[in-house]
Design a protein around this motif. Structure first.
Motif, PDB file in Angstrom:
ATOM      1  N   LEU A 139      22.080   5.615   8.528  1.00 56.51           N
ATOM      2  CA  LEU A 139      22.315   5.171   9.899  1.00 56.51           C
ATOM      3  C   LEU A 139      21.353   4.063  10.306  1.00 56.51           C
ATOM      4  CD1 LEU A 139      22.917   8.657  11.533  1.00 56.51           C
ATOM      5  CD2 LEU A 139      24.618   6.845  11.244  1.00 56.51           C
ATOM      6  N   LEU A 140      20.075   4.200   9.939  1.00 52.35           N
ATOM      7  CA  LEU A 140      19.088   3.160  10.245  1.00 52.35           C
ATOM      8  C   LEU A 140      19.493   1.836   9.603  1.00 52.35           C
ATOM      9  CD1 LEU A 140      15.581   4.865   9.906  1.00 52.35           C
ATOM     10  CD2 LEU A 140      16.613   3.914  11.967  1.00 52.35           C
ATOM     11  N   ASN A 141      19.893   1.897   8.344  1.00 50.15           N
ATOM     12  CA  ASN A 141      20.290   0.672   7.652  1.00 50.15           C
ATOM     13  C   ASN A 141      21.530   0.043   8.281  1.00 50.15           C
ATOM     14  OD1 ASN A 141      18.447  -0.076   5.514  1.00 50.15           O
ATOM     15  ND2 ASN A 141      18.917   1.928   4.659  1.00 50.15           N
ATOM     16  N   ASP A 142      22.439   0.861   8.776  1.00 52.86           N
ATOM     17  CA  ASP A 142      23.613   0.321   9.474  1.00 52.86           C
ATOM     18  C   ASP A 142      23.187  -0.433  10.732  1.00 52.86           C
ATOM     19  OD1 ASP A 142      25.372   1.324   7.615  1.00 52.86           O
ATOM     20  OD2 ASP A 142      25.982   3.046   8.833  1.00 52.86           O
ATOM     21  N   ILE A 143      22.254   0.148  11.482  1.00 53.40           N
ATOM     22  CA  ILE A 143      21.776  -0.485  12.713  1.00 53.40           C
ATOM     23  C   ILE A 143      21.003  -1.760  12.399  1.00 53.40           C
ATOM     24  CG2 ILE A 143      20.197  -0.237  14.679  1.00 53.40           C
ATOM     25  CD1 ILE A 143      20.977   2.762  14.730  1.00 53.40           C
ATOM     26  N   LEU A 144      20.194  -1.741  11.337  1.00 53.66           N
ATOM     27  CA  LEU A 144      19.344  -2.880  10.996  1.00 53.66           C
ATOM     28  C   LEU A 144      20.114  -4.027  10.351  1.00 53.66           C
ATOM     29  CD1 LEU A 144      16.199  -0.991   9.678  1.00 53.66           C
ATOM     30  CD2 LEU A 144      16.643  -1.855  11.988  1.00 53.66           C
ATOM     31  N   GLY A 145      21.319  -3.770   9.910  1.00 55.82           N
ATOM     32  CA  GLY A 145      22.156  -4.825   9.370  1.00 55.82           C
ATOM     33  C   GLY A 145      21.886  -5.114   7.915  1.00 55.82           C
ATOM     34  N   PRO A 146      22.524  -6.166   7.395  1.00 56.06           N
ATOM     35  CA  PRO A 146      22.376  -6.508   5.975  1.00 56.06           C
ATOM     36  C   PRO A 146      20.942  -6.876   5.616  1.00 56.06           C
ATOM     37  CG  PRO A 146      24.091  -7.834   7.043  1.00 56.06           C
ATOM     38  CD  PRO A 146      23.415  -7.051   8.105  1.00 56.06           C
TER      39      PRO A 146
END
Length: 129
Positions: free
Chosen positions: A31-38
């Motif tokens: 989820l964190l990586n989704d929020i932080l983007g590519p």
């Protein structure tokens, strides 16, 4: 705090402990990586950097990127960096209490930012002979 809120909070904390929810980082990391983007690309500001710059946290992010074992983020930094809606989504999607979510995000965000800067997957690599 009302009695109902106190009981609900205590029950959530007990539930987090009994289910070892705070030991499972994978869902929260996704989820964190989704929020932080590519992942960042050289010469192009990432979604993470733009977000950090917007809330005047770019020096903090740069520090996390540069340190292998950065100290956990403060609650104030987390509340500054993420919207209340994003924090609620993290809690809801992981099934963690708000308190457990905050604690885990404080620990994981600096590590996640560092690994992303190095373009390393977060999970440990398995060494094969």
């Amino acid at each position: 705090m009302t009695l109902t809120n106190a009981v609900t909070s205590a029950a959530s904390q007990v539930g987090d402990f009994l289910t070892f929810a705070t030991q499972d980082e994978s869902g929260l990391l996704s989820l964190l990586n989704d929020i932080l983007g590519p992942l960042p690309q050289p010469g192009h500001p990432s979604k993470l950097e733009r977000r950090a710059e917007h809330v005047e946290m770019l020096p903090v992010i740069r520090g996390w990127q540069a340190q292998d074992k950065a100290a956990p983020a403060t609650e104030e930094q987390i509340r500054q960096f993420f919207t209340p809606e994003e924090l609620a989504t993290l809690s809801k999607e992981t099934g963690l209490s708000e308190t457990a979510t905050m604690s885990m995000v404080q620990e994981l965000l600096p590590r996640c930012v560092r690994r992303r800067a190095l373009h390393e997957p977060f999970a440990c690599r398995i060494q094969r002979p």
